[in-house]
Enzyme design. Structure first.
Site, PDB file in Angstrom:
ATOM      1  N   ASN A 166      -0.399 -24.888  23.555  1.00 50.68           N
ATOM      2  CA  ASN A 166       0.728 -23.955  23.505  1.00 50.68           C
ATOM      3  C   ASN A 166       1.797 -24.523  22.562  1.00 50.68           C
ATOM      4  O   ASN A 166       2.405 -25.545  22.862  1.00 50.68           O
ATOM      5  CB  ASN A 166       1.280 -23.784  24.926  1.00 50.68           C
ATOM      6  N   CYS A 195       9.123 -19.030  23.676  1.00 43.52           N
ATOM      7  CA  CYS A 195       7.838 -18.644  23.067  1.00 43.52           C
ATOM      8  C   CYS A 195       7.865 -17.242  22.463  1.00 43.52           C
ATOM      9  O   CYS A 195       6.968 -16.875  21.707  1.00 43.52           O
ATOM     10  CB  CYS A 195       6.716 -18.746  24.088  1.00 43.52           C
ATOM     11  N   HIS A 215       0.978 -14.445  22.339  1.00 38.05           N
ATOM     12  CA  HIS A 215       1.390 -15.838  22.507  1.00 38.05           C
ATOM     13  C   HIS A 215       0.244 -16.613  23.141  1.00 38.05           C
ATOM     14  O   HIS A 215      -0.406 -16.152  24.082  1.00 38.05           O
ATOM     15  CB  HIS A 215       2.641 -15.909  23.382  1.00 38.05           C
TER      16      HIS A 215
HETATM   17  O1  UT7 Z   1       4.577 -20.363  27.329  1.00 35.84           O
HETATM   18  C1  UT7 Z   1       4.468 -20.370  28.717  1.00 35.84           C
HETATM   19  C2  UT7 Z   1       4.149 -21.763  29.161  1.00 35.84           C
HETATM   20  N1  UT7 Z   1       3.671 -21.939  30.490  1.00 35.84           N
HETATM   21  C3  UT7 Z   1       2.469 -21.473  30.939  1.00 35.84           C
HETATM   22  O2  UT7 Z   1       1.744 -20.800  30.277  1.00 35.84           O
HETATM   23  C4  UT7 Z   1       2.079 -21.910  32.336  1.00 35.84           C
HETATM   24  C5  UT7 Z   1       1.272 -20.874  33.075  1.00 35.84           C
HETATM   25  N2  UT7 Z   1       0.565 -21.497  34.184  1.00 35.84           N
HETATM   26  C6  UT7 Z   1      -0.577 -22.177  34.006  1.00 35.84           C
HETATM   27  O3  UT7 Z   1      -1.082 -22.258  32.907  1.00 35.84           O
HETATM   28  C7  UT7 Z   1      -1.237 -22.769  35.223  1.00 35.84           C
HETATM   29  O4  UT7 Z   1      -0.441 -22.510  36.366  1.00 35.84           O
HETATM   30  C8  UT7 Z   1      -1.509 -24.291  35.106  1.00 35.84           C
HETATM   31  C9  UT7 Z   1      -2.570 -24.542  34.056  1.00 35.84           C
HETATM   32  C10 UT7 Z   1      -0.238 -25.044  34.733  1.00 35.84           C
HETATM   33  C11 UT7 Z   1      -2.022 -24.814  36.435  1.00 35.84           C
HETATM   34  O5  UT7 Z   1      -3.183 -24.087  36.784  1.00 35.84           O
HETATM   35  P1  UT7 Z   1      -3.341 -23.488  38.266  1.00 35.84           P
HETATM   36  O6  UT7 Z   1      -4.603 -22.761  38.285  1.00 35.84           O
HETATM   37  O7  UT7 Z   1      -2.071 -22.737  38.584  1.00 35.84           O
HETATM   38  O8  UT7 Z   1      -3.473 -24.820  39.100  1.00 35.84           O
HETATM   39  P2  UT7 Z   1      -2.718 -25.268  40.430  1.00 35.84           P
HETATM   40  O9  UT7 Z   1      -1.391 -25.836  40.071  1.00 35.84           O
HETATM   41  O10 UT7 Z   1      -2.773 -24.164  41.452  1.00 35.84           O
HETATM   42  O11 UT7 Z   1      -3.658 -26.405  40.953  1.00 35.84           O
HETATM   43  C12 UT7 Z   1      -4.986 -26.122  41.421  1.00 35.84           C
HETATM   44  C13 UT7 Z   1      -5.655 -27.443  41.744  1.00 35.84           C
HETATM   45  C14 UT7 Z   1      -4.845 -28.354  42.638  1.00 35.84           C
HETATM   46  O12 UT7 Z   1      -5.744 -29.106  43.425  1.00 35.84           O
HETATM   47  P3  UT7 Z   1      -6.046 -28.693  44.948  1.00 35.84           P
HETATM   48  O13 UT7 Z   1      -4.724 -28.683  45.627  1.00 35.84           O
HETATM   49  O14 UT7 Z   1      -6.683 -27.320  44.861  1.00 35.84           O
HETATM   50  O15 UT7 Z   1      -6.966 -29.759  45.400  1.00 35.84           O
HETATM   51  C15 UT7 Z   1      -4.145 -29.251  41.674  1.00 35.84           C
HETATM   52  O16 UT7 Z   1      -3.838 -30.505  42.260  1.00 35.84           O
HETATM   53  O17 UT7 Z   1      -5.867 -28.164  40.527  1.00 35.84           O
HETATM   54  C16 UT7 Z   1      -5.207 -29.428  40.606  1.00 35.84           C
HETATM   55  N3  UT7 Z   1      -4.641 -29.705  39.291  1.00 35.84           N
HETATM   56  C17 UT7 Z   1      -5.279 -30.374  38.334  1.00 35.84           C
HETATM   57  N4  UT7 Z   1      -6.483 -30.962  38.308  1.00 35.84           N
HETATM   58  C18 UT7 Z   1      -6.853 -31.561  37.164  1.00 35.84           C
HETATM   59  C19 UT7 Z   1      -3.425 -29.309  38.822  1.00 35.84           C
HETATM   60  N5  UT7 Z   1      -3.279 -29.730  37.561  1.00 35.84           N
HETATM   61  C20 UT7 Z   1      -4.409 -30.395  37.238  1.00 35.84           C
HETATM   62  C21 UT7 Z   1      -4.856 -31.057  36.072  1.00 35.84           C
HETATM   63  N6  UT7 Z   1      -6.084 -31.622  36.077  1.00 35.84           N
HETATM   64  N7  UT7 Z   1      -4.107 -31.144  34.945  1.00 35.84           N
END
Ligand code: UT7
Length: 324
Positions: A271, A116, A241
């Site tokens: 993204n 990126c 980005h």
């Molecule tokens: O160019 C660089 C590219 N990469 C990035 O920019 C990634 C950077 N990271 C992120 O953007 C975030 O970490 C994500 C958007 C990928 C994930 O967000 P998060 O706030 O880190 O979520 P999490 O993985 O901690 O999950 C929180 C909760 C979980 O549920 P519980 O355990 O709290 O009940 C997950 O199961 O959200 C749930 N969850 C979702 N729910 C609905 C995780 N993904 C999803 C989803 N839809 N897509």
């Protein structure tokens, strides 16, 4: 094109172009393939839709053709093509030669893989090539991330999309347009937090990418500001980005940038990796947000980890592109 080593002056954008495939997958579409909601994706990422389809070369050619048309330059004027991509058409050869051929260019052409951060890496390399006498360098950021994204996976499938942005940068004999500062960085200790194997899909530790991104955005901005002898208050526009609005918010809290000075297109594109910053530049031009004399910060970070920033004193009166 043959260059002669001469004393170049300045740096400005001669033309900018952008391309997005027609097909759009919005958040509601994704709910058919995974357990998610429009609300969750918007709240946690700021993304509303992403474009899919077309290839990296096709998108590159469309964006570059527009940049060339808008620059008023002829194909023979282009001195070099740098194509930043993490999703090339082939593993070998690079995509840039085919793009240059399609555009009728007669110059060097290579791919640049810095994920990126690639397009900002490309700007810094272009500036270096200008110091060797080259001029009118086409710097493209283009991706067909749908080839390496699993749209049933909740962590990555919500994030990534396709697109391309292109800019022709050239020497500015007036010296008004200039590169004021830049920074390039990498830390291979973090390869494992975001990668794709040959023939596979992107794998990501989202939380760690988030954490590292916020850290390197601060580090790179501070390094470029120090080189430029500027402070955060001297920056008129930031084009970061486009990965996650919460990453930008968290970094801005530490750096002190305001939302008003920030270009965000993530809601419409998702993204698009190396394409995201030139696409956002095209949008800023469309919105009339760039004026001669503005200090503009381009700030990239991504897999590798890599990061890159460049501060440019803007010269020129370019307008927006057909993509916006
Ligand atoms: O160019 C660089 C590219 N990469 C990035 O920019 C990634 C950077 N990271 C992120 O953007 C975030 O970490 C994500 C958007 C990928 C994930 O967000 P998060 O706030 O880190 O979520 P999490 O993985 O901690 O999950 C929180 C909760 C979980 O549920 P519980 O355990 O709290 O009940 C997950 O199961 O959200 C749930 N969850 C979702 N729910 C609905 C995780 N993904 C999803 C989803 N839809 N897509």
């Amino acid at each position: 094109m043959t260059a002669s080593v001469s004393a170049p002056v300045g740096f400005r954008f001669a033309g900018v172009g952008a391309a997005l495939p027609e097909k759009v997958i919005n958040n509601v579409d994704l709910t058919a393939a995974m357990d998610t909601t429009d609300e969750w994706i918007r709240e946690r990422t700021g993304i509303g839709a992403r474009h899919v389809g077309s290839s990296t070369s096709e998108l590159s050619i469309a964006a570059a053709r527009e940049a060339l048309d808008r620059s008023g330059l002829q194909p023979a004027d282009i001195g070099q093509v740098i194509l930043a991509t993490t999703s090339p058409d082939y593993i070998c050869p690079g995509t840039a030669p085919a793009v240059a051929y399609a555009l009728g260019l007669d110059c060097g052409a290579f791919d640049l893989q810095a994920a990126c951060s690639g397009w900002v890496y490309g700007l810094v390399v272009a500036n270096g090539l200008m110091l060797q006498g080259l001029d009118n360098i086409l710097v493209i950021g283009a991706e067909s991330l749908d080839r390496i994204t699993d749209y049933t996976a909740r962590d990555t499938g919500i994030l990534f999309g396709n697109g391309a942005g292109a800019a022709i940068v050239q020497q500015d004999p007036t010296g008004n347009g200039r590169v004021l500062g830049w920074d390039l960085g990498a830390n291979g200790a973090h390869v494992g937090i975001l990668y794709s194997e040959h023939g596979g899909f992107l794998q990501m530790d989202g939380k760690e990418v988030f954490r590292q991104a916020v850290t390197v955005m601060q580090r790179s901005t501070n390094a470029a500001l120090a080189m430029a002898g500027l402070t955060v208050d001297d920056i008129d526009l930031v084009i970061p980005h486009q990965a996650n609005v919460r990453i930008v918010d968290a970094a801005w809290k530490k750096l002190g940038f305001s939302q008003e000075k920030t270009v965000m297109i993530l809601e419409r594109t998702g993204n698009t990796s190396a394409a995201s910053i030139p696409l956002a530049l095209a949008d800023a031009l469309h919105e009339g947000r760039l004026e001669p004399g503005h200090n503009v910060l381009f700030l990239g970070f991504g897999a590798g980890m890599t990061w890159a920033s460049m501060i440019v004193r803007w010269e020129g009166t370019l307008t927006g592109t057909a993509a916006w």
